[in-house]
Design an enzyme around this catalytic site. Sequence first.
Site, PDB file in Angstrom:
ATOM      1  N   TYR A   1      15.094 -63.710 -21.757  1.00 14.71           N
ATOM      2  CA  TYR A   1      14.682 -62.389 -21.297  1.00 14.71           C
ATOM      3  C   TYR A   1      15.798 -61.765 -20.471  1.00 14.71           C
ATOM      4  O   TYR A   1      15.855 -61.929 -19.263  1.00 14.71           O
ATOM      5  CB  TYR A   1      13.392 -62.505 -20.479  1.00 14.71           C
ATOM      6  CG  TYR A   1      12.788 -61.175 -20.068  1.00 14.71           C
ATOM      7  CD1 TYR A   1      12.770 -60.093 -20.931  1.00 14.71           C
ATOM      8  CD2 TYR A   1      12.193 -61.021 -18.823  1.00 14.71           C
ATOM      9  CE1 TYR A   1      12.202 -58.887 -20.566  1.00 14.71           C
ATOM     10  CE2 TYR A   1      11.603 -59.825 -18.445  1.00 14.71           C
ATOM     11  CZ  TYR A   1      11.616 -58.758 -19.312  1.00 14.71           C
ATOM     12  OH  TYR A   1      11.044 -57.567 -18.950  1.00 14.71           O
TER      13      TYR A   1
ATOM     14  N   TYR B   1      10.571 -54.905 -28.210  1.00 14.74           N
ATOM     15  CA  TYR B   1      10.510 -55.398 -26.835  1.00 14.74           C
ATOM     16  C   TYR B   1       9.262 -56.253 -26.647  1.00 14.74           C
ATOM     17  O   TYR B   1       8.133 -55.784 -26.810  1.00 14.74           O
ATOM     18  CB  TYR B   1      10.493 -54.229 -25.851  1.00 14.74           C
ATOM     19  CG  TYR B   1      10.868 -54.634 -24.456  1.00 14.74           C
ATOM     20  CD1 TYR B   1      12.190 -54.568 -24.039  1.00 14.74           C
ATOM     21  CD2 TYR B   1       9.913 -55.081 -23.550  1.00 14.74           C
ATOM     22  CE1 TYR B   1      12.547 -54.941 -22.753  1.00 14.74           C
ATOM     23  CE2 TYR B   1      10.266 -55.457 -22.269  1.00 14.74           C
ATOM     24  CZ  TYR B   1      11.583 -55.385 -21.873  1.00 14.74           C
ATOM     25  OH  TYR B   1      11.943 -55.767 -20.601  1.00 14.74           O
TER      26      TYR B   1
END
Length: 394
Positions: free
Chosen positions: A348, A298
């Site tokens: 994203y 992440y």
Amino acid sequence: MPSDVSHRDRCAVAGIGATDYSRNSGRSDLTLATQAALAAVADAGLEVTDIDGIVRCDMDTVRPNDLAHALGIPELTFWAEAGPGGTAPPAMIGLAVAAIMSGQATTVLCFRELNGRSGQRYGLARSADDVVGGAGSYDEFFAPYGLLTPGHIFALMAQRHMHEFGTRPEHLGQIALTCRARANANPAAQMHDRPLTMDEYLSARTIAEPLRLFDFCLETDGAAAVIVTSTERARDLRQQPVAIRAVAQSSIPDPQPGVQFPVLMRESITSLPGQAVARTLYRRAGLGPEDIDVAQLYDCFTITVLMQLEDWGFCKKGEGGPFAAGGALDLGGAVPINTGGGHLSEGYIHGMNHVLEGVRQIRGHSTSQVPGAENCLVTATPLPPGSALILGRV
């Protein structure tokens, strides 16, 4: 710690789908979710009527029944949500596995949609006036001093890591460059045609010291979807099944409910919840960091990648900077990362595009394929709580 592999490989990803990733989709959230879902259904070789479960992120604006109606699903026997935000995608896959293993559903669609650039932008600062009185939280003790956005939180973490371990801007820069190189090979990435050099990284404007422009992820419009079913059933479908080795979630005590800033009130702010998630995930999978062939870490900020390299056991505490700078994250390195470009350079979608890229790696379909990849780690541990999963070959 003893392993617990009783549920390993019992469920699999059968289909994946995504919209384009852009700065302005020109479409509603429901349209984005529908398009990604239909792409996943087609990828799996299923019909929409085969879907009997839907899982969403708790920050999605599209509800399960909205999507079921748009797709033409006659009946849902299971629906659920996980969150918050970027911590959700592996946990969403975990809910799908739980539904299938308990007999509540047979074929579960997990999705994440957002107009995160043209619509609500999660990175925008709020006014300190918005939280006078706390609004049910302790924000009023942070906002007046400039702690208004996630960028401010992670900038403080980066400062502390630099202070304690000698981490340098070039170390973070190498993470940004690695993700950009993978995006340059991926036609679907927003930064596909925009190479990045270290000089360009270092000369970019500072957003929240010490984090520069290219330390931040791309606020993005788009959607991504994953279809989960039993591994036995997935064997009969169109694509090679991608086994769900294990899924794990974890949280830590939160002294200030409802805000992001408690992560700064811990004894140490140079680690993330990944340490707790990692212990559970590795145990459930019967694997360790040495077994991971490729990782989708992440990357809302470069510093989150650096800390996860340490938290997940790929290098020792404090050595994340030199580890990244030494080529370990490249395709031929010890742990190639974010092979689609990641949040820093692909898009994203709050972690869901990492799940899709993990599936591509195991299928052998990535634009930056790691030869012979058998186990792919996907993390979503930017702030507590966190979740993660390991995907593998059947």
